[in-house]
Design a protein around this motif. Sequence first.
Motif, PDB file in Angstrom:
ATOM      1  N   ASN A  10      -1.314  -4.591  -1.406  1.00  0.00           N
ATOM      2  CA  ASN A  10      -0.937  -3.915  -0.180  1.00  0.00           C
ATOM      3  C   ASN A  10       0.399  -4.507   0.265  1.00  0.00           C
ATOM      4  O   ASN A  10       0.484  -5.660   0.693  1.00  0.00           O
ATOM      5  CB  ASN A  10      -2.021  -4.148   0.881  1.00  0.00           C
ATOM      6  CG  ASN A  10      -1.715  -3.401   2.159  1.00  0.00           C
ATOM      7  OD1 ASN A  10      -0.555  -3.288   2.558  1.00  0.00           O
ATOM      8  ND2 ASN A  10      -2.750  -2.886   2.794  1.00  0.00           N
ATOM      9  N   TYR A  11       1.470  -3.713   0.128  1.00  0.00           N
ATOM     10  CA  TYR A  11       2.814  -4.267   0.343  1.00  0.00           C
ATOM     11  C   TYR A  11       3.110  -4.541   1.817  1.00  0.00           C
ATOM     12  O   TYR A  11       4.045  -5.250   2.137  1.00  0.00           O
ATOM     13  CB  TYR A  11       3.869  -3.330  -0.269  1.00  0.00           C
ATOM     14  CG  TYR A  11       3.806  -3.351  -1.775  1.00  0.00           C
ATOM     15  CD1 TYR A  11       4.321  -4.441  -2.482  1.00  0.00           C
ATOM     16  CD2 TYR A  11       3.182  -2.335  -2.488  1.00  0.00           C
ATOM     17  CE1 TYR A  11       4.237  -4.487  -3.874  1.00  0.00           C
ATOM     18  CE2 TYR A  11       3.100  -2.368  -3.872  1.00  0.00           C
ATOM     19  CZ  TYR A  11       3.625  -3.440  -4.565  1.00  0.00           C
ATOM     20  OH  TYR A  11       3.539  -3.494  -5.924  1.00  0.00           O
ATOM     21  N   TYR A  12       2.296  -3.965   2.713  1.00  0.00           N
ATOM     22  CA  TYR A  12       2.526  -4.232   4.136  1.00  0.00           C
ATOM     23  C   TYR A  12       1.966  -5.579   4.531  1.00  0.00           C
ATOM     24  O   TYR A  12       2.594  -6.368   5.229  1.00  0.00           O
ATOM     25  CB  TYR A  12       1.897  -3.115   4.984  1.00  0.00           C
ATOM     26  CG  TYR A  12       2.579  -1.788   4.728  1.00  0.00           C
ATOM     27  CD1 TYR A  12       3.846  -1.533   5.260  1.00  0.00           C
ATOM     28  CD2 TYR A  12       1.981  -0.816   3.933  1.00  0.00           C
ATOM     29  CE1 TYR A  12       4.493  -0.336   5.007  1.00  0.00           C
ATOM     30  CE2 TYR A  12       2.612   0.381   3.673  1.00  0.00           C
ATOM     31  CZ  TYR A  12       3.871   0.610   4.206  1.00  0.00           C
ATOM     32  OH  TYR A  12       4.508   1.794   3.941  1.00  0.00           O
ATOM     33  N   THR A  13       0.752  -5.839   4.052  1.00  0.00           N
ATOM     34  CA  THR A  13       0.101  -7.088   4.469  1.00  0.00           C
ATOM     35  C   THR A  13       0.196  -8.151   3.377  1.00  0.00           C
ATOM     36  O   THR A  13      -0.220  -9.293   3.576  1.00  0.00           O
ATOM     37  CB  THR A  13      -1.391  -6.831   4.754  1.00  0.00           C
ATOM     38  OG1 THR A  13      -1.976  -6.274   3.567  1.00  0.00           O
ATOM     39  CG2 THR A  13      -1.559  -5.863   5.911  1.00  0.00           C
ATOM     40  N   ASN A  14       0.754  -7.771   2.227  1.00  0.00           N
ATOM     41  CA  ASN A  14       0.860  -8.670   1.091  1.00  0.00           C
ATOM     42  C   ASN A  14      -0.506  -9.252   0.685  1.00  0.00           C
ATOM     43  O   ASN A  14      -0.617 -10.416   0.319  1.00  0.00           O
ATOM     44  CB  ASN A  14       1.875  -9.781   1.387  1.00  0.00           C
ATOM     45  CG  ASN A  14       2.418 -10.367   0.093  1.00  0.00           C
ATOM     46  OD1 ASN A  14       2.311  -9.745  -0.960  1.00  0.00           O
ATOM     47  ND2 ASN A  14       2.976 -11.563   0.168  1.00  0.00           N
ATOM     48  N   THR A  15      -1.528  -8.453   0.806  1.00  0.00           N
ATOM     49  CA  THR A  15      -2.857  -8.883   0.375  1.00  0.00           C
ATOM     50  C   THR A  15      -3.323  -7.929  -0.731  1.00  0.00           C
ATOM     51  O   THR A  15      -2.655  -6.937  -1.005  1.00  0.00           O
ATOM     52  CB  THR A  15      -3.880  -8.801   1.528  1.00  0.00           C
ATOM     53  OG1 THR A  15      -3.843  -7.466   2.044  1.00  0.00           O
ATOM     54  CG2 THR A  15      -3.560  -9.805   2.621  1.00  0.00           C
TER      55      THR A  15
END
Length: 303
Positions: free
Chosen positions: A125-130
């Motif tokens: 998830n590139y927004y939360t980097n998870t």
Amino acid sequence: NGQYIGGKESAIKEADPWEIPRHHVRVCSILGEGSFGQVWKCEAYNIMGFKDNMVVAVKTLKDNAGERERLDLVQELQVMKSLEPHPHVVKLLGCCSERDPLFVIMEYAKLGKLQSVLRNSRGVNYYTNTHGPSSLTSHELIMFCYQIAKGMDFLSSKGIIHRDLAARNILVTEERTCKISDFGFARDVASNRVYERKSEGRLPIRWMAPESLFDNMYSAKSDAWSFGVLMWEIVTLGSTPYPGVAAADVMKRIRDGYRLDKPQHCRREVYNIMFYCWDKCPDDRPDFAELMGLLDKLLVDET
Ligand code: ACK
């Protein structure tokens, strides 16, 4: 190498059906390398009666390989030669072994190591980097486990102990079929040959059963232990077992009865199967036929 028939006088060399003329193999690119060996993507001409060119994988030794590594590859070749084809074991297609360099020619598995397939499937998830969801479904993950159990059931029925069963030693084809590979450690117990272990530093500690770690004992049941660790790798999409724990501490913990925890999001029924593989007593662990049954039940119940 071929055997001589009829004594020295006739000296007719019996042809090894696996031997292939070296000029029938054309190197395309390197797939990967270890400290002493390399695997090449090649095109083979007229292999196994197949008229067209066929993409194959060829294992070779590097120049710095010693006698021990050479013997390992020769042994791997011997083990592969002795096996009839199985859908979940990497197939030998031929070899060039009459002179150096030794070529072990195997079927090509387009997706490469299961370990990388698992890691590459991790969604980010590139927004939360998870981690987001994996591109592999839980059904596909259990299917991988089932296929590997099936391949191991076949190998153990042939008296073969793998000794290095881990996601790095499973290959995946374009159709997402798992194939057991890397028989470098494998020894045919029927042939009863004594084998000296590789240098301690290269032992797959995190995958090894306690009796292998502490008493140098290997069996189909120590492979079953490794299979449990491999299931854990699959469920965690290619994590390293006992994350953050040094190898020496892994050994201590195993001796003290500690086991890998249930991964987050792992169903209890799935964890129970791996946990069953980690029984201290080898006899109380499942064999691969039983593992196939347990995994099959999971797959059926899911649908
Ligand atoms: O993940 P990979 O591409 O898959 O990187 C490793 C590398 O060679 C070193 O082992 C690849 N490899 C090994 N055997 C085969 C094979 N039979 N088909 C395709 N790739 C292979 C492996």
